[in-house]
Every structure is written in C-alpha cells, then in structure tokens.
Design an enzyme around this catalytic site. Structure first.
Site, PDB file in Angstrom:
ATOM      1  N   THR A   8     117.528  -0.519  20.387  1.00 26.41           N
ATOM      2  CA  THR A   8     118.764   0.157  20.776  1.00 26.41           C
ATOM      3  C   THR A   8     119.087  -0.148  22.230  1.00 26.41           C
ATOM      4  OG1 THR A   8     119.907   2.298  20.829  1.00 26.41           O
ATOM      5  CG2 THR A   8     117.613   2.281  21.518  1.00 26.41           C
ATOM      6  N   ASN A  10     120.838   2.364  23.640  1.00 24.13           N
ATOM      7  CA  ASN A  10     121.167   3.751  23.938  1.00 24.13           C
ATOM      8  C   ASN A  10     120.028   4.416  24.712  1.00 24.13           C
ATOM      9  OD1 ASN A  10     121.549   6.553  23.819  1.00 24.13           O
ATOM     10  ND2 ASN A  10     122.564   6.460  21.846  1.00 24.13           N
ATOM     11  N   LYS A  13     118.698   7.812  23.318  1.00 21.58           N
ATOM     12  CA  LYS A  13     117.814   7.705  22.153  1.00 21.58           C
ATOM     13  C   LYS A  13     116.393   7.352  22.612  1.00 21.58           C
ATOM     14  CE  LYS A  13     119.707   6.074  18.599  1.00 21.58           C
ATOM     15  NZ  LYS A  13     120.386   5.217  17.622  1.00 21.58           N
ATOM     16  N   GLU A  40     123.706  -9.270  14.574  1.00 20.72           N
ATOM     17  CA  GLU A  40     124.871  -9.079  13.725  1.00 20.72           C
ATOM     18  C   GLU A  40     124.518  -8.109  12.600  1.00 20.72           C
ATOM     19  OE1 GLU A  40     128.178 -11.788  11.407  1.00 20.72           O
ATOM     20  OE2 GLU A  40     126.644 -12.740  12.642  1.00 20.72           O
ATOM     21  N   ASP A  69     120.453   2.985  12.295  1.00 22.08           N
ATOM     22  CA  ASP A  69     121.886   2.749  12.327  1.00 22.08           C
ATOM     23  C   ASP A  69     122.516   4.055  11.880  1.00 22.08           C
ATOM     24  OD1 ASP A  69     124.098   1.051  12.853  1.00 22.08           O
ATOM     25  OD2 ASP A  69     124.404   0.772  10.716  1.00 22.08           O
ATOM     26  N   SER A  70     123.598   4.409  12.517  1.00 21.84           N
ATOM     27  CA  SER A  70     124.235   5.675  12.180  1.00 21.84           C
ATOM     28  C   SER A  70     125.731   5.589  12.431  1.00 21.84           C
ATOM     29  CB  SER A  70     123.631   6.811  13.013  1.00 21.84           C
ATOM     30  OG  SER A  70     123.856   6.568  14.398  1.00 21.84           O
TER      31      SER A  70
END
Length: 111
Positions: A8, A10, A13, A40, A69-70
């Site tokens: 990630t 993020n 996270k 991808e 994945d969200s």
C-alpha cells in the site's frame, strides 16, 4: 523481529498494522519504493486485486507481504463504484471528484 511489507501507499493503513502487531514487527509499505512499477489492478473483484498486489510485491521483497483492496459498494447503484472506487470519476481522479460523481448518480437514482 519479524518484517511485514504492506502492499500500500496508505500511511494510515501501515500505521494501523504496526499498532495492531506491536513491537515484534517492523512494518513497511510502498511509500519509499521507487523501483516497483505501479501494479495494474485488472481483477474483477476486491479479492482478485488484492492477490495481484500481494503476488507482485512478494516477487520484489523477501518479507511477509499483505495486500488488500477496498472500495464502496452502493446497493442503490447495483454495487457501484465497487473495484473502481478510486478512479470512479476517471483515471487519476481525486477523492472529491469521485464523491461528486457518486452523489450525482445517487441524486439521479429513483428512490
């Protein structure tokens, strides 16, 4: 100490994983990784996209790897935007643009 690589960009996270796992884990993410090409997300579900990310990152790093994945699935829009949540208003769209599109579509949806 165990090393865990989160697939990630993020930082929130990554921080959450670190807080949950505690001092026995060194948790890293993609934030400072320049050599990895963008992954991808060609899957047709959150699960498939998470697997794609985990496999690709694990090819580059020997650490344990976790990926997810969200996105939003809105019942009134038959599950949209789903896996397209981050790019709902188009490639490289901002959160604000994605939310604006979602709100427009909800406004147009019959109650």
């Amino acid at each position: 100490m165990h090393r865990l690589f989160i697939a990630t960009h993020n930082p929130h996270k990554t921080r959450e994983f670190g807080e949950i796992l505690g001092a026995d884990f060194e948790v890293r993410d993609l934030a400072n990784v320049k050599e990895l090409q963008p992954i991808e997300e060609t899957g047709t579900s959150f699960t498939e996209n998470a697997i794609l990310k985990a496999i690709e990152v694990s090819r580059q790093f020997p650490d344990l790897v976790v990926a997810d994945d969200s996105g939003l699935e809105v019942d009134a829009l038959q599950g949209a935007p789903g896996i397209y949540s981050a790019r709902y208003a188009g490639t490289n769209s901002t959160d604000a643009e994605n939310i604006a599109k979602l709100m427009r579509e909800l406004d147009q949806h019959p109650s």
